[in-house]
Design a protein around this motif. Structure first.
Motif, short mmCIF file in Angstrom:
data_model
loop_
_atom_site.label_atom_id
_atom_site.label_comp_id
_atom_site.label_asym_id
_atom_site.label_seq_id
_atom_site.Cartn_x
_atom_site.Cartn_y
_atom_site.Cartn_z
N ILE A 39 27.84 90.82 35.72
CA ILE A 39 27.25 89.49 35.90
C ILE A 39 26.48 89.39 37.21
O ILE A 39 25.37 88.84 37.27
CB ILE A 39 28.35 88.41 35.86
N ASP A 40 27.04 89.94 38.29
CA ASP A 40 26.44 89.80 39.63
C ASP A 40 26.58 91.11 40.39
O ASP A 40 27.54 91.31 41.14
CB ASP A 40 27.14 88.66 40.38
N THR A 61 25.12 92.23 43.02
CA THR A 61 25.14 92.07 44.48
C THR A 61 26.55 91.76 44.97
O THR A 61 27.04 92.34 45.94
CB THR A 61 24.18 90.95 44.91
N GLU A 62 27.23 90.85 44.28
CA GLU A 62 28.62 90.51 44.63
C GLU A 62 29.52 91.73 44.43
O GLU A 62 30.42 91.99 45.24
CB GLU A 62 29.10 89.35 43.76
N GLN A 101 21.89 97.26 39.36
CA GLN A 101 21.04 96.54 40.32
C GLN A 101 19.68 97.21 40.53
O GLN A 101 18.65 96.52 40.62
CB GLN A 101 21.77 96.44 41.67
#
Length: 774
Positions: free
Chosen positions: A697-698, A700-701, A736
């Motif tokens: 989902i994320d 970067t996190e 990413q």
């Protein structure tokens, strides 16, 4: 002070009166405290005779019998065979022609809400009972007038005490029947049910010669702490029952003690003034049996056996001529029991020694042979003494442990409360270790072991390390404590500290009579898991093969198969490891009543393999859900519940629901950190896997999460963790920055692909990256 012997005597006299005379007797009682207790007991007690008679506090309704031939559901009444305070019991036959069967049909006497509620509770309890020595429920329903009924297994037999007397059974036969009764009572306790009315009339001997425990009409939940007085049977009531106090597992143990006394002596023990019961020691010739009966009949419930099965184990020990825990005998007593158990071998050994000492051998050849016999005899006795000393160590520890647990039954026993009680008892003992080092050591070992086996490693380490550092108590018991400490350290990210301790304990076991036995094997396999060195794996596998060639019992065999699975995994044999893990869960499933340490771990290990190796997601989910459900119902929070939530989260994410996966894993991480520590291998591994799911989902996190665990993983100096972290970075890079960037990251990381063939999760991560095209 009240004289309970006099009170119960008056009550027994009153119960022999007819209704009118009984009424006059109660009205004539003076206004004294003693008379008040007589009146109170008479309101609770009603003579309950006949098959499945049930005590209850309601008034008795003298209704006419149902006519023979009356139909109740599928059953035709034959005749009434019993009447209790709440219902009538009829012998009945199957009337619909489907098959032939005789039952004991219990029908409530009236439709009062109180009676109906109690009757329904009894039906529900019996519906959950599936034990050969407990009369089972067969059918249930409502009569045409609305009264509920239940049809139960019909036991055409006589009460157990009457049976052993009529058939002139020998002591050994009587004790074997008693052991079966204890197993039935323990089964009910495991179902969280106290019987509260164990007596000869409620234990019938069936046609096959086996006992059946009947009449759960006044049973109650173990966790019922309301203290509502219930009906009772005067003949076997524990002191706390007489006085209307809280009942517990030990209340049933007391009644079992009364029954055991009857089976041995053909008569009940005598009630004494304090409300307890006194065994007739002159009628029990064996000291061990006297001690067993006396402990079961202890006035103080905390001094009784901790469970029905603990009582039966002492009876079994008596039959097998082993030391019984009730005696607390020292070396001379235990050695005597050992010699009684093996009379021929040990008598010959002793004779050989004393013959040599007496100088009665003159022939040189005989002397030479005698010296060999002497050495063998001395070795035998040395080995016997070794195990007897070990038995004393662990019996002492178990006794100390049981003393703490006993009062939890029937009261508040949640995990938080258990922890508070145990830590309080240990700290008190530790503070007094200079005055009583032996008991303090017993408690340190037993309570430390409790927390390690509950996977609360930080608490286990706190207790064990303080005890071992202070060095009180037996040096041998501290040796076993060091092994537990190493296990706790292994699971708390302190592997470098654990390894030298394990090396030390493995060498200690190898040089003792424990060589080749479970503790030695455990140390060797734990070393292999830490080092992953070929020589350590080979050594561990040889010991495991040796261990599995003997039947050490389900708990030990389960552990051995679990370790076999780990050894096979480190060799890259995932299919072989899957088979071993199925053996583990097979043992768990075939022994559902035994509380093994490691059952949750066994199921979770298999779940991971069913998913990753066999590709059976459905089976994996069932195993994980079972662990979560059992934790919710029985165990409360633990590291294993955390691991289960993490695994279920991984499965959810794999099936296309990363949001649910993230939520489940976040809950799991909290528990793993709490019970394993923030830098444990399990915690760091779970954090890496969590980051992989967050990356869906994320990204970067997810990268931030991986950066946060990079230093702890580096400090751990664990090759598997470092590789898992690197593969997770490659996955995040793919999400990413794209596949090409991920390929570059993978090449720069110099991942050891050989290592990935020896760990299921590394292998799964590699397969996932290949699926993405990295």
């Amino acid at each position: 002070m009240l004289d309970w012997a006099k009170i119960t005597g008056e009550v027994e006299h009153a119960l022999s009166l007819d209704n009118n005379t009984l009424t006059l007797f109660i009205e004539s009682l003076p206004t004294t405290q003693e008379a008040g207790e007589i009146s109170r007991l008479l309101k609770r007690i009603r003579p309950a005779t006949g098959f499945l008679a049930t005590c209850a506090s309601d008034n008795i309704i003298d209704e006419d019998n149902l006519p023979d031939g009356t139909l109740i559901g599928a059953w035709k009444i034959d005749q009434r065979i019993g009447r209790g305070g709440m219902g009538d019991v009829y012998r009945a036959y199957r009337a619909d022609g489907l098959y032939e069967q005789t039952v004991a049909l219990k029908l409530i006497q009236s439709l009062s809400p109180a009676r109906s509620e109690l009757f329904e509770i009894e039906r529900q309890r019996l519906a959950h009972m599936e034990h050969h020595n407990i009369a089972r429920i067969i059918d249930g329903g409502n009569f045409v007038d609305g009264r509920p009924y239940m049809a139960m297994e019909y036991v055409d037999g006589e009460p157990i005490v009457q049976h052993v007397i009529n058939n002139k059974l020998r002591l050994k036969q009587r004790l074997k029947l008693f052991i079966a009764v204890c197993e039935a009572v323990d089964y009910a306790h495991n179902k969280l049910i106290l019987h509260r009315d164990i007596k000869s009339e409620n234990v019938l001997i069936a046609s096959d010669g086996s006992p059946r425990l009947i009449d759960f009409g006044i049973a109650t939940d173990i966790n019922d702490v309301q203290g509502v007085p219930a009906a009772l049977s005067l003949a076997s009531a524990a002191p706390e029952q007489l006085k209307g106090e809280l009942v517990s597992v030990q209340t049933d143990v007391f009644a079992l003690g009364v029954l055991l006394h009857e089976l041995i002596t053909d008569k009940r023990p005598n009630r004494v003034s304090d409300g307890g019961m006194q065994a007739d020691e002159s009628a029990i010739s064996e000291k061990d049996l006297r001690a067993i009966v006396a402990r079961a009949l202890s006035f103080d419930s905390a001094m009784r056996y901790s469970s029905a099965i603990a009582l039966s184990e002492d009876v079994i020990a008596f039959l097998e001529k082993r030391p019984v825990s009730a005696r607390n005998g020292r070396w001379a007593y235990r050695a005597r029991r050992f010699i009684q158990r093996y009379p021929i071998a040990n008598t010959l050994a002793v004779i050989a020694i004393f013959t040599l000492l007496g100088g009665m051998i003159t022939s040189l050849n005989y002397a030479s042979q005698a010296r060999e016999e002497q050495r063998a005899a001395e070795a035998s006795l040395e080995r016997a003494e070794y195990y007897l000393e070990r038995s004393e160590l662990f019996h002492g520890a178990q006794t100390a442990y049981s003393d703490i647990l006993q009062n939890m039954f029937g009261g508040e026993a949640d995990v938080k409360r258990q922890t508070e009680i145990m830590l309080s008892r240990w700290r008190e003992a530790d503070s007094l270790s200079e005055k009583d080092p032996v008991n303090a050591a017993y408690l340190s070992y037993a309570i430390g072991r409790h927390f390690v086996f509950r996977n609360d490693y930080p608490t286990g380490i706190e207790i064990l390390s303080r005890w071992i550092d202070k060095g009180y108590g037996s040096s041998d018991l501290r040796g076993y404590g060091r092994q537990l400490l190493a296990v706790a350290m292994m699971n708390s990210g302190r592997e470098a500290e654990a390894l030298p301790i394990l090396r030390e304990t493995e060498a200690w076991f190898a040089s003792s009579f424990d060589a080749g036995f479970p503790d030695h094997i455990a140390s060797a396999t734990q070393i292999a898991i830490l080092t992953r060195e070929e020589s350590d794996i080979v050594s561990a596998e040889a010991l495991l093969k040796q261990g599995l060639s003997f039947n050490h019992g389900p708990s030990i065999n389960m552990y051995f198969w679990n370790q076999v699975g780990k050894m096979r995994q480190m060799r890259g044999d995932f299919r072989g490891s899957l088979d071993a893990k199925r053996e583990v869960v097979g043992i768990i499933d075939t022994h559902p009543l035994m509380d093994f340490s490691g059952t949750d771990t066994g199921r979770l290990n298999l779940a991971g393999y069913e998913w990753q190796v066999a590709g059976d997601v459905g089976k994996a989910e069932k195993l994980v859900s079972l662990v979560i459900q059992e934790a919710a119902d029985l165990k409360g929070e633990s590291r294993e519940l955390g691991n289960a939530l993490v695994l279920l989260g991984l499965i959810s994410a794999k099936q296309g629901d990363p949001e649910t996966g993230i939520a489940l894993m976040a809950q799991g991480l909290v528990l793993i950190e709490r019970y394993s520590g923030p830098t444990s291998r399990g915690m760091l591994s779970a954090q890496v896997k969590y980051a992989e799911v967050v990356a869906l989902i994320d990204p970067t996190e997810a990268r931030s999460l991986l950066d946060a665990v990079a230093q702890p993983i580096s400090d751990a100096q664990n090759e598997v963790l470092s590789t898992l972290l690197e593969l997770a970075h490659v996955l995040v890079t793919a999400k990413q920055d794209g596949i090409e960037a991920a390929r570059t990251r993978f090449a720069d990381g110099q991942v050891d692909e050989t290592l990935c063939q020896t760990d299921i999760w590394l292998n799964a991560a590699m397969q996932n990256l290949k699926g993405l095209g990295v």
